[in-house]
Design a protein around this motif. Structure first.
Motif, PDB file in Angstrom:
ATOM      1  N   ALA A   1     -10.927  37.164 -14.684  1.00 13.92           N
ATOM      2  CA  ALA A   1     -11.921  36.248 -14.126  1.00 13.92           C
ATOM      3  C   ALA A   1     -12.896  36.980 -13.215  1.00 13.92           C
ATOM      4  O   ALA A   1     -14.112  36.736 -13.245  1.00 13.92           O
ATOM      5  N   VAL A   2     -12.359  37.939 -12.401  1.00  5.64           N
ATOM      6  CA  VAL A   2     -13.223  38.679 -11.498  1.00  5.64           C
ATOM      7  C   VAL A   2     -14.202  39.531 -12.281  1.00  5.64           C
ATOM      8  O   VAL A   2     -15.385  39.645 -11.964  1.00  5.64           O
ATOM      9  N   ASN A   3     -13.675  40.180 -13.351  1.00  2.87           N
ATOM     10  CA  ASN A   3     -14.562  41.013 -14.156  1.00  2.87           C
ATOM     11  C   ASN A   3     -15.642  40.192 -14.822  1.00  2.87           C
ATOM     12  O   ASN A   3     -16.723  40.674 -15.066  1.00  2.87           O
TER      13      ASN A   3
ATOM     14  N   CYS B   1      -6.969  41.813 -31.749  1.00  9.03           N
ATOM     15  CA  CYS B   1      -7.819  42.067 -30.580  1.00  9.03           C
ATOM     16  C   CYS B   1      -7.337  41.364 -29.321  1.00  9.03           C
ATOM     17  O   CYS B   1      -7.522  41.858 -28.202  1.00  9.03           O
ATOM     18  N   GLU B   2      -6.704  40.192 -29.477  1.00  8.71           N
ATOM     19  CA  GLU B   2      -6.276  39.437 -28.303  1.00  8.71           C
ATOM     20  C   GLU B   2      -5.288  40.213 -27.446  1.00  8.71           C
ATOM     21  O   GLU B   2      -5.152  39.964 -26.242  1.00  8.71           O
ATOM     22  N   GLU B   3      -4.585  41.173 -28.068  1.00 10.12           N
ATOM     23  CA  GLU B   3      -3.572  41.938 -27.335  1.00 10.12           C
ATOM     24  C   GLU B   3      -4.179  42.852 -26.268  1.00 10.12           C
ATOM     25  O   GLU B   3      -3.467  43.355 -25.400  1.00 10.12           O
ATOM     26  N   ILE B   4      -5.479  43.078 -26.344  1.00  7.12           N
ATOM     27  CA  ILE B   4      -6.117  43.972 -25.372  1.00  7.12           C
ATOM     28  C   ILE B   4      -5.902  43.468 -23.962  1.00  7.12           C
ATOM     29  O   ILE B   4      -5.720  44.250 -23.012  1.00  7.12           O
ATOM     30  N   TRP B   5      -5.887  42.138 -23.763  1.00  2.00           N
ATOM     31  CA  TRP B   5      -5.792  41.567 -22.424  1.00  2.00           C
ATOM     32  C   TRP B   5      -4.388  41.055 -22.102  1.00  2.00           C
ATOM     33  O   TRP B   5      -4.198  40.322 -21.144  1.00  2.00           O
ATOM     34  N   GLU B   6      -3.386  41.455 -22.909  1.00  2.24           N
ATOM     35  CA  GLU B   6      -2.025  40.953 -22.698  1.00  2.24           C
ATOM     36  C   GLU B   6      -1.482  41.302 -21.327  1.00  2.24           C
ATOM     37  O   GLU B   6      -0.876  40.483 -20.653  1.00  2.24           O
ATOM     38  N   ASN B   7      -1.666  42.544 -20.885  1.00  3.16           N
ATOM     39  CA  ASN B   7      -1.086  43.011 -19.626  1.00  3.16           C
ATOM     40  C   ASN B   7      -2.073  42.980 -18.468  1.00  3.16           C
ATOM     41  O   ASN B   7      -1.829  43.583 -17.421  1.00  3.16           O
ATOM     42  N   VAL B   8      -3.196  42.289 -18.654  1.00  3.24           N
ATOM     43  CA  VAL B   8      -4.197  42.194 -17.599  1.00  3.24           C
ATOM     44  C   VAL B   8      -4.079  40.826 -16.947  1.00  3.24           C
ATOM     45  O   VAL B   8      -4.175  39.801 -17.631  1.00  3.24           O
TER      46      VAL B   8
ATOM     47  N   PRO C   1     -14.935  41.332 -20.077  1.00  2.00           N
ATOM     48  CA  PRO C   1     -15.214  42.772 -19.984  1.00  2.00           C
ATOM     49  C   PRO C   1     -13.949  43.583 -20.220  1.00  2.00           C
ATOM     50  O   PRO C   1     -12.853  43.204 -19.789  1.00  2.00           O
ATOM     51  N   VAL C   2     -14.114  44.710 -20.884  1.00  3.95           N
ATOM     52  CA  VAL C   2     -12.974  45.569 -21.202  1.00  3.95           C
ATOM     53  C   VAL C   2     -13.396  47.018 -20.979  1.00  3.95           C
ATOM     54  O   VAL C   2     -14.519  47.417 -21.298  1.00  3.95           O
ATOM     55  N   SER C   3     -12.501  47.800 -20.393  1.00  2.09           N
ATOM     56  CA  SER C   3     -12.803  49.204 -20.107  1.00  2.09           C
ATOM     57  C   SER C   3     -12.373  50.090 -21.269  1.00  2.09           C
ATOM     58  O   SER C   3     -11.489  49.719 -22.056  1.00  2.09           O
ATOM     59  N   PRO C   4     -12.973  51.282 -21.397  1.00  4.74           N
ATOM     60  CA  PRO C   4     -12.524  52.229 -22.422  1.00  4.74           C
ATOM     61  C   PRO C   4     -11.044  52.581 -22.305  1.00  4.74           C
ATOM     62  O   PRO C   4     -10.387  52.835 -23.317  1.00  4.74           O
TER      63      PRO C   4
END
Length: 431
Positions: free
Chosen positions: A429-431, A416-423, A391-394
């Motif tokens: 996992a929780v999302n 696209c993979e960079e979207i979750w770099e700093n998460v 899941p990804v937020s706006p």
């Protein structure tokens, strides 16, 4: 010559020189002075009209602005008023306005001479603002009150012109609402991309409520509307409400239920005294109260800091003394933490989930950043993001686009993979 002879004869008169004559002259002068004072009082009472505008009145700031621009522009006794103006490009500029200082000023308005007296009581404070009490008194010849109606209406129109096309934010100060910061440029609802149909549904519901007050009156239904937007953080709840206010040409009243010193009575007064054409916004409603079922074992984080009660809030929303013609929006990240009594029909009329990005949102956001003609790349981008099953937020997508604002669309799709770099992985996992 005659006056010289009269003075000579009086000075030689023993009674006059003994003081009786001087006493008579003094008494006559005193009577004349009293007569003149009485005449002035009668003249002011019957041939002059006075209007006092205290600083607590809503038109006070309008009148000061009007006096500055339309009235006493030639006065040489000034005080400065600093304000900040936001340009269309978002840049903030500082503006210095010179307004008439404390004292009396004279100006002409539509052929009438008007005296403006601005006073300040140093020994009296405005309890809500903590500043000296001020007032402006206008005095004009004649008995026609219409001139003051015209001045106040002119001042109101001038104030509306200065905020035209902008959204005003209000914050509670004591028992009053005061503008917060500078008016913001209205944000178009199209700039906040929600899932397909949600934005249009809420806008249509609000407009239907605003345009059908008689429908509520005829059926004996309280004329008020409540909305709840819930979902994960960063998904556009607050942004959409700001854009909605611009669409409806409404202001936003920001009310913090966790504010120290907020009581049930003050909350009820604030809800009843909200400015016309404004949305009352209660953000993170779950942070102020806990469900009554869990209140035995769990206490609110704000317990002891405020005196507002849960039952007080419920009564303010739809009790006997609750106000009419009101739109209330609530937001929360945790719907399950809210007491069912708070979100029942009648208090909350429309609930909408504002969640993580769907395929529709990803595609529309891509086209907004890189052009509406990039439909193929937008579809490819949305497919790739969805394929990761994270899941990804706006807010995350917007941050990613800002990072690649100068990149070509294909590079954005491939990154696209960079979207979750700093998460953190735990949050993914929780999302």
């Amino acid at each position: 010559m005659m006056w010289a002879d009269l003075f000579s004869s009086l000075s030689q008169n023993p009674y006059f020189s003994a003081g009786f004559g001087l006493f008579g002259v003094g008494a006559g002068a005193a009577i004349l002075r009293k007569g003149l004072q009485g005449g002035v009082i009668l003249f002011r009472r019957h041939l002059m009209i006075t209007l006092e505008v205290p600083c607590r009145d809503k038109s006070y700031q309008w009148l000061l602005k009007w006096i500055t621009l339309r009235g006493a522009r030639k006065t040489q006794h000034l005080s400065v008023e600093t304000s900040f103006l936001q340009n269309d490009n978002g840049q903030i500029n500082t503006s210095f306005d010179f307004i008439p200082s404390i004292g009396k000023h004279l100006f002409q308005y539509r052929g009438n001479w008007i005296q403006v007296e601005r006073t300040r009581e140093q020994q009296t404070l405005d309890i809500q603002m903590g500043v000296p009490w001020e007032s402006v008194t206008l005095t004009a010849l004649g008995r026609n009150k219409q001139i003051y109606f015209e001045i106040l209406e002119d001042a109101r129109q001038l104030a509306l012109q200065s905020t035209e096309g902008k959204t005003i934010m209000y914050t509670a100060m004591g028992a009053e609402w005061r503008p917060f910061g500078h008016p913001r440029r209205r944000r178009p609802t199209s700039s906040v991309v929600l899932d397909n149909g949600i934005s249009q549904k809420i806008i249509a519901d609000c407009q239907d409520f605003i345009n059908n007050s008689s429908w509520y009156t005829q059926r004996g239904i309280p004329y008020r509307r409540g909305y709840l937007l819930y979902g994960p953080p960063g998904c556009g709840k607050s942004s959409f409400i700001t854009a909605l206010a611009g669409e409806l040409q409404y202001g936003i009243c920001l009310l913090n239920l966790s504010e120290r010193g907020l009581t049930d009575d003050r909350l009820n007064h604030l809800l009843n005294a909200a400015p016309e054409q404004s949305i009352i916004l209660l953000e993170d409603i779950d942070a102020a109260f806990v469900s009554r079922e869990s209140s035995v074992t769990q206490k609110s984080a704000y317990d002891g800091l405020n005196r507002i009660t849960f039952s007080g809030l419920l009564n303010c929303l739809d009790g006997v003394a609750s106000t009419e013609a009101r739109i209330v929006f609530m937001t929360t990240n945790y719907l399950e933490r809210l007491d069912p009594a708070l979100i029942r029909p009648g208090r909350i009329d429309l609930k909408e989930y504002i969640g993580h990005c769907t395929h529709f949102q990803l595609k529309e956001m891509f086209k907004k950043f890189y052009g509406p003609h990039e439909n193929t790349k937008a579809n490819e981008f949305a497919d790739r993001v969805i394929s990761f099953h994270h899941p990804v937020s706006p807010a995350q997508i917007q941050g990613f686009f800002m990072k690649h604002k100068s990149s070509c669309p294909q590079t954005v799709v491939n990154s696209c993979e960079e979207i979750w770099e700093n998460v953190p992985n735990s949050l993914i996992a929780v999302n």
